[in-house]
Design a protein around this motif. Structure first.
Motif, PDB file in Angstrom:
ATOM      1  N   GLY A  34       0.837  -1.206   0.000  1.00  0.00           N
ATOM      2  CA  GLY A  34       0.000   0.000   0.000  1.00  0.00           C
ATOM      3  C   GLY A  34       0.871   1.255   0.000  1.00  0.00           C
ATOM      4  O   GLY A  34       0.657   2.184  -0.783  1.00  0.00           O
ATOM      5  N   ARG A  38       1.215   4.076  -2.906  1.00  0.00           N
ATOM      6  CA  ARG A  38       0.941   5.508  -2.645  1.00  0.00           C
ATOM      7  C   ARG A  38       2.143   6.369  -3.032  1.00  0.00           C
ATOM      8  O   ARG A  38       1.989   7.472  -3.546  1.00  0.00           O
ATOM      9  CB  ARG A  38       0.551   5.723  -1.174  1.00  0.00           C
ATOM     10  CG  ARG A  38      -0.932   5.387  -0.906  1.00  0.00           C
ATOM     11  CD  ARG A  38      -1.346   5.689   0.512  1.00  0.00           C
ATOM     12  NE  ARG A  38      -0.747   4.769   1.458  1.00  0.00           N
ATOM     13  CZ  ARG A  38      -1.223   3.559   1.743  1.00  0.00           C
ATOM     14  NH1 ARG A  38      -2.329   3.136   1.175  1.00  0.00           N
ATOM     15  NH2 ARG A  38      -0.617   2.778   2.602  1.00  0.00           N
ATOM     16  N   TYR A  54      -7.853   1.597  -9.215  1.00  0.00           N
ATOM     17  CA  TYR A  54      -8.264   0.467  -8.361  1.00  0.00           C
ATOM     18  C   TYR A  54      -8.311   0.918  -6.902  1.00  0.00           C
ATOM     19  O   TYR A  54      -9.246   0.609  -6.176  1.00  0.00           O
ATOM     20  CB  TYR A  54      -7.267  -0.693  -8.486  1.00  0.00           C
ATOM     21  CG  TYR A  54      -7.197  -1.262  -9.877  1.00  0.00           C
ATOM     22  CD1 TYR A  54      -8.169  -2.168 -10.331  1.00  0.00           C
ATOM     23  CD2 TYR A  54      -6.177  -0.906 -10.749  1.00  0.00           C
ATOM     24  CE1 TYR A  54      -8.110  -2.686 -11.618  1.00  0.00           C
ATOM     25  CE2 TYR A  54      -6.110  -1.415 -12.031  1.00  0.00           C
ATOM     26  CZ  TYR A  54      -7.077  -2.300 -12.459  1.00  0.00           C
ATOM     27  OH  TYR A  54      -7.019  -2.810 -13.729  1.00  0.00           O
ATOM     28  N   MET A  55      -7.271   1.636  -6.483  1.00  0.00           N
ATOM     29  CA  MET A  55      -7.181   2.045  -5.068  1.00  0.00           C
ATOM     30  C   MET A  55      -8.364   2.941  -4.703  1.00  0.00           C
ATOM     31  O   MET A  55      -8.986   2.775  -3.654  1.00  0.00           O
ATOM     32  CB  MET A  55      -5.856   2.766  -4.807  1.00  0.00           C
ATOM     33  CG  MET A  55      -4.671   1.844  -4.973  1.00  0.00           C
ATOM     34  SD  MET A  55      -3.110   2.716  -4.971  1.00  0.00           S
ATOM     35  CE  MET A  55      -2.871   2.996  -3.236  1.00  0.00           C
ATOM     36  N   GLN A  59     -10.727  -1.415  -4.840  1.00  0.00           N
ATOM     37  CA  GLN A  59     -10.480  -2.751  -5.424  1.00  0.00           C
ATOM     38  C   GLN A  59      -9.000  -3.099  -5.335  1.00  0.00           C
ATOM     39  O   GLN A  59      -8.155  -2.207  -5.194  1.00  0.00           O
ATOM     40  CB  GLN A  59     -10.881  -2.740  -6.903  1.00  0.00           C
ATOM     41  CG  GLN A  59     -12.360  -2.604  -7.093  1.00  0.00           C
ATOM     42  CD  GLN A  59     -12.703  -2.308  -8.559  1.00  0.00           C
ATOM     43  OE1 GLN A  59     -11.820  -2.226  -9.416  1.00  0.00           O
ATOM     44  NE2 GLN A  59     -13.982  -2.132  -8.822  1.00  0.00           N
ATOM     45  N   LEU A  60      -8.709  -4.387  -5.499  1.00  0.00           N
ATOM     46  CA  LEU A  60      -7.309  -4.801  -5.486  1.00  0.00           C
ATOM     47  C   LEU A  60      -6.647  -4.468  -6.820  1.00  0.00           C
ATOM     48  O   LEU A  60      -7.252  -4.603  -7.890  1.00  0.00           O
ATOM     49  CB  LEU A  60      -7.192  -6.304  -5.219  1.00  0.00           C
ATOM     50  CG  LEU A  60      -7.637  -6.781  -3.835  1.00  0.00           C
ATOM     51  CD1 LEU A  60      -7.333  -8.267  -3.674  1.00  0.00           C
ATOM     52  CD2 LEU A  60      -6.969  -5.980  -2.720  1.00  0.00           C
ATOM     53  N   VAL A  61      -5.392  -4.040  -6.740  1.00  0.00           N
ATOM     54  CA  VAL A  61      -4.582  -3.804  -7.932  1.00  0.00           C
ATOM     55  C   VAL A  61      -4.249  -5.189  -8.514  1.00  0.00           C
ATOM     56  O   VAL A  61      -4.041  -6.149  -7.746  1.00  0.00           O
ATOM     57  CB  VAL A  61      -3.308  -3.012  -7.511  1.00  0.00           C
ATOM     58  CG1 VAL A  61      -2.334  -2.877  -8.650  1.00  0.00           C
ATOM     59  CG2 VAL A  61      -3.712  -1.640  -6.945  1.00  0.00           C
ATOM     60  N   ILE A  66       1.393  -6.159  -8.734  1.00  0.00           N
ATOM     61  CA  ILE A  66       1.882  -6.275  -7.354  1.00  0.00           C
ATOM     62  C   ILE A  66       3.079  -7.238  -7.288  1.00  0.00           C
ATOM     63  O   ILE A  66       4.076  -6.965  -6.613  1.00  0.00           O
ATOM     64  CB  ILE A  66       0.746  -6.795  -6.438  1.00  0.00           C
ATOM     65  CG1 ILE A  66      -0.419  -5.797  -6.434  1.00  0.00           C
ATOM     66  CG2 ILE A  66       1.240  -7.098  -5.043  1.00  0.00           C
ATOM     67  CD1 ILE A  66      -0.168  -4.521  -5.669  1.00  0.00           C
ATOM     68  N   GLY A  87       0.227  -6.043   4.222  1.00  0.00           N
ATOM     69  CA  GLY A  87      -0.731  -5.804   3.135  1.00  0.00           C
ATOM     70  C   GLY A  87      -0.413  -6.599   1.878  1.00  0.00           C
ATOM     71  O   GLY A  87      -0.979  -6.358   0.813  1.00  0.00           O
ATOM     72  N   PHE A  88       0.478  -7.541   2.002  1.00  0.00           N
ATOM     73  CA  PHE A  88       0.846  -8.441   0.896  1.00  0.00           C
ATOM     74  C   PHE A  88       1.208  -9.785   1.506  1.00  0.00           C
ATOM     75  O   PHE A  88       1.880  -9.798   2.558  1.00  0.00           O
ATOM     76  CB  PHE A  88       2.052  -7.891   0.120  1.00  0.00           C
ATOM     77  CG  PHE A  88       2.570  -8.863  -0.906  1.00  0.00           C
ATOM     78  CD1 PHE A  88       2.011  -8.939  -2.168  1.00  0.00           C
ATOM     79  CD2 PHE A  88       3.595  -9.760  -0.576  1.00  0.00           C
ATOM     80  CE1 PHE A  88       2.478  -9.868  -3.091  1.00  0.00           C
ATOM     81  CE2 PHE A  88       4.050 -10.688  -1.499  1.00  0.00           C
ATOM     82  CZ  PHE A  88       3.490 -10.732  -2.754  1.00  0.00           C
ATOM     83  N   ARG A  90      -2.289 -10.569  -0.848  1.00  0.00           N
ATOM     84  CA  ARG A  90      -3.717 -10.357  -0.617  1.00  0.00           C
ATOM     85  C   ARG A  90      -4.575 -11.305  -1.451  1.00  0.00           C
ATOM     86  O   ARG A  90      -5.813 -11.232  -1.357  1.00  0.00           O
ATOM     87  CB  ARG A  90      -4.080  -8.927  -0.996  1.00  0.00           C
ATOM     88  CG  ARG A  90      -4.139  -7.955   0.192  1.00  0.00           C
ATOM     89  CD  ARG A  90      -4.390  -6.597  -0.401  1.00  0.00           C
ATOM     90  NE  ARG A  90      -5.042  -5.647   0.401  1.00  0.00           N
ATOM     91  CZ  ARG A  90      -4.416  -4.623   0.998  1.00  0.00           C
ATOM     92  NH1 ARG A  90      -3.117  -4.540   0.990  1.00  0.00           N
ATOM     93  NH2 ARG A  90      -5.117  -3.703   1.612  1.00  0.00           N
ATOM     94  N   ARG A 152      -6.203   9.569   4.366  1.00  0.00           N
ATOM     95  CA  ARG A 152      -6.058   8.883   3.076  1.00  0.00           C
ATOM     96  C   ARG A 152      -7.345   9.039   2.267  1.00  0.00           C
ATOM     97  O   ARG A 152      -8.428   8.951   2.815  1.00  0.00           O
ATOM     98  CB  ARG A 152      -5.790   7.385   3.309  1.00  0.00           C
ATOM     99  CG  ARG A 152      -4.328   7.044   3.362  1.00  0.00           C
ATOM    100  CD  ARG A 152      -4.109   5.640   3.812  1.00  0.00           C
ATOM    101  NE  ARG A 152      -4.807   4.624   3.031  1.00  0.00           N
ATOM    102  CZ  ARG A 152      -4.635   3.320   3.187  1.00  0.00           C
ATOM    103  NH1 ARG A 152      -3.789   2.882   4.103  1.00  0.00           N
ATOM    104  NH2 ARG A 152      -5.299   2.463   2.450  1.00  0.00           N
ATOM    105  N   ASP A 154      -8.728   7.028   0.314  1.00  0.00           N
ATOM    106  CA  ASP A 154      -9.592   5.837   0.301  1.00  0.00           C
ATOM    107  C   ASP A 154     -10.113   5.492   1.700  1.00  0.00           C
ATOM    108  O   ASP A 154     -10.743   4.456   1.888  1.00  0.00           O
ATOM    109  CB  ASP A 154      -8.878   4.631  -0.339  1.00  0.00           C
ATOM    110  CG  ASP A 154      -7.579   4.246   0.375  1.00  0.00           C
ATOM    111  OD1 ASP A 154      -7.086   5.031   1.224  1.00  0.00           O
ATOM    112  OD2 ASP A 154      -7.049   3.155   0.083  1.00  0.00           O
TER     113      ASP A 154
END
Ligand code: AMP
Length: 207
Positions: A34, A38, A54-55, A59-61, A66, A87-88, A90, A152, A154
């Motif tokens: 993440g 960013r 996506y962000m 939704q997931l990239v 990734i 965060g990975f 995912r 943020r 999102d």
């Protein structure tokens, strides 16, 4: 401990907050997809602009984007003895790809019920000067930094609900996948930051 650690859990579970403490404890560098996305977005790189849609939609990239990012990051010298992933992965394809990149020795799953997530995320604020994360109720910022905190894009209720549904559909099954491998350790994520940190450090000490 050899190998990499994965911090697993829904958005807003406190992965970023706990990651700082685990980095101090283990000396492994934090790798947050993440944060990487960013950063790419703030520099308006091709990857950042591709990820943006996506962000912002919660939704997931796509996996290939990734996985490419992680492969590059893991070539850096500080990743040699394993890292702390935040965060990975995912998705199951991301976890499968990771198997050929580094050995994952431990997965720490921070468990927080859905009904707590929206409040936790919508009240979250970040200090752009040092990345410190606060919460307007649960971890109020000192008055001298309060004026410069940012939220943020999102972290609004509508996007959080989308992020939660992506989590349930695509990420949660990965918990069972790691459980079957016998490396998943669950911690209750609803206590104070210090209580959660203590549960995590117990797990890491006994490994
Ligand atoms: P985070 O900071 O971990 O909450 O991630 C913010 C957003 O970046 C997510 O809602 C996704 O759009 C994207 N993202 C971060 N990590 C991943 C990942 N491993 N796979 C797919 N998308 C990701």
């Amino acid at each position: 401990m050899t190998g990499s650690i994965v911090l697993f859990g829904p958005p807003g579970a406190g992965k970023g907050t706990q990651a700082d403490k685990i980095v101090q404890l283990t000396g492994k560098p934090q790798v947050s997809t993440g944060d990487m996305l960013r950063l790419a977005l703030s520099k308006e790189t091709e990857l950042g602009l591709e990820a943006k849609k996506y962000m912002e939609a919660g939704q997931l990239v796509p996996d290939n984007v990734i996985i490419g990012l992680i492969k590059d990051r893991m070539h850096e010298s500080d990743a040699r003895n394993g890292v702390l992933f935040d965060g990975f992965p995912r998705t199951i394809p991301q976890a499968e790809a990771l198997e050929s990149i580094t050995e994952v020795s431990t997965v720490i799953s921070i468990e927080v019920p859905d009904e707590d997530i929206v409040n936790r995320i919508v009240g979250r604020r970040m200090d752009p000067e040092n990345g410190e994360i606060y919460h307007i109720t649960f971890k109020p910022p000192p008055t001298e930094v309060a004026h410069r905190l940012v939220q943020r894009k999102d972290d609004n209720e509508e996007t959080v609900r989308m992020r939660l549904s992506s989590y349930h559909e695509q990420t949660k099954p990965l918990g069972d996948w790691y459980m079957e491998k016998g490396i998943l350790h669950a911690v209750e994520g609803t206590g104070s930051i210090e209580e959660v940190a203590r549960s995590i450090s117990k797990i890491l000490t006994f490994l």
